[in-house]
Design a protein around this motif. Sequence first.
Motif: not given
Length: 659
Positions: A519-534, A562-574
């Motif tokens: 989800p941290i990748s800008a090309d992921s479906a989660v990231s793109k959906t978050c950008t559209w929502l925001e 969760r060890q692989e996820l950086d919360i500070a790198a999450m999309p802004g809407v999250l």
Amino acid sequence: MQYHLNGLPADASVDPSLHHPVPKAPIDTSPVPTDVDVLIIGAGPAGLLLATQLSRFPTLKTLIIDAKPSSLAQGQADGLQCRTIEIFQAFGFAEKVLKEAYWVNETTFWSPGEGGKVLVRTGRIRDTEEGLSEFPHVILNQARLHGLWEETMAGNEAGLGVRYGWGMKGLRIPDKGDVEVEIERMEGGERQTVRAKYVVGCDGARSPVRQSLGLEMKGDFANQGWGVLDALVVTDFPDLRLKTAIHSANDGSILIIPREGGYLARFYIELDKLGSNERLSSKNITAEDLIARAKKIFAPYTFDVKHIGYWNKYEVGQRLTNHFDDVPAEKRDTLNPRVFIAGDACHTHSAKAGQGMNVSMNDAFNLGWKLASVLRGHADPKLLHSYSEERHAIAQLLIDFDREISRQFAAKPKSKINGTNTEIEAKETDKDAVDPAVFQEYFTRQGRFMAGVETTYKPSLVTSSLTKHQHFASGFEIGTRFHSAQVLRLADAKPVQLGHVMKADGRWRIVLFGSTQSPISADSAVSKTCTWLEKVLIPRYTPSNADIDSIFDVRAVLQQPRQELDIAAMPGVLLPHKGEFGIQDYEKVFTDEASYGFGFGEIFKNRGVDREQGAVVVVRPDQYVSAVLPLGEEGWVEMEKLFAGFMIKAGKGSNGHAT
């Protein structure tokens, strides 16, 4: 908790854990407001839930009145379904209910043994099937529940309280402008007119609001009387602390409902059949009559009543009005509703399966967020048609269910020949006799309905008709309540029930279930959906001066550790900045992992979420699934269509008047 050892207190609405209960606030005798957004008539479970919901919004002016001189002191209903406790969680007081209530874990069935002179236990079942809800089916005095509603609404943003001692005398619906309601102070006869944009009658089976709309309750009585008795008893019957159905050979049936506190029990006692033109009110039935009948049914077990907390008598009947608002079917395309009825004002039935209070509160939960959305300028008033459309269908299912369960409760049990397993009908006149095994099987089969989780809303403005994407999250069926499961909060590794973040605050939830992509990748479906929502959906409907999640509360459940996820790198809407100081909200993202000592929810597995593709689950403010969609552009298009069908863009708010 154990309490009520020495009898019910005079006021059962107070907290039983307090040895010296806090005195209730005095009845408000200040002038009643004459111009309001919503006037609620009746402070039963439906009216109190609705008022509590609306009290979450300080800009709304709500008035709730009740003709009674004060709040309920002794209960009437007492059963609270699993789904109802989920709603209490959304309002913030489920923990109090669970602490005080009796938990219904098992149900037993008793029928006559050989020769009909003894009672034998014929079955024992789990009350609620595994995994149906994170909450149990419980029993709590209705008066105590009223107290909890009143505490909650008083503590909400609007600080609302019930105006007791006022009843409705008349109602006028002009072609334009506010509804005019004449109310009267029951003591003294003072009258005044209240003007309201919307009026809701939660005023019981004899509803003056329903009568003023010219709506009829259609149905019939079953010519069967029942008594209800809350008592402290001494008995050698072994299942007093289990929910128990007893069919005697010739003296009728009893349903035992153990009550909160560990000592008290409720007994629904079958009385004699009524004649075709006979009414129970014409019979001089006393508490002693109920006790005498109970002793016959319990025989050969003893039944010694030491204290009566409450008793009453009633007739079984199933009645339903044809719609729940002021707009007749032929005008629904041109008029929006302004007057509604809810609860017993719409539907009446027996108490056997503990449905009445629960269905009534679900009526109000369905209506409350819709009224708030319209009045706050976020939704078109046409949305309000969906209340009657959705809840009438559920009420019809309830009536059909109650008719059958009442018949089986009142039927004689089938007897046996000389103690063998050959079942026969004892007499030709007992053609309606019920095999105890059949009764138990029906009871078990209807468990989901009785738990309140069987409701499925049909497609409407707020429930998508698009089912081709359901396979992306098969366990979140469109039209059903969001079935919670445990997840792990990314920021602090705390185990959380996902459904518990869905508070009764009028917001829509958009839950993103991540795919196998990071989800941290800008090309992921989660990231793109978050950008559209925001960038697109949220600003379209959210006022510019409001928090980013004030209309749409976006959450994400990710499958990566969760060890692989950086919360500070999450999309802004999250990880949004909110409030006066722009503080970040760290509680929007969860993972599907085992917790430290509190198990593993396995939400992807248990709710059928597609791990490869992920999913978007759109949830209504009343916690029902509105849509299941794919992550990515196809899902965005469908969300746009859904919300464009009833939402009003920010800056173009409605004044809440029906047109």
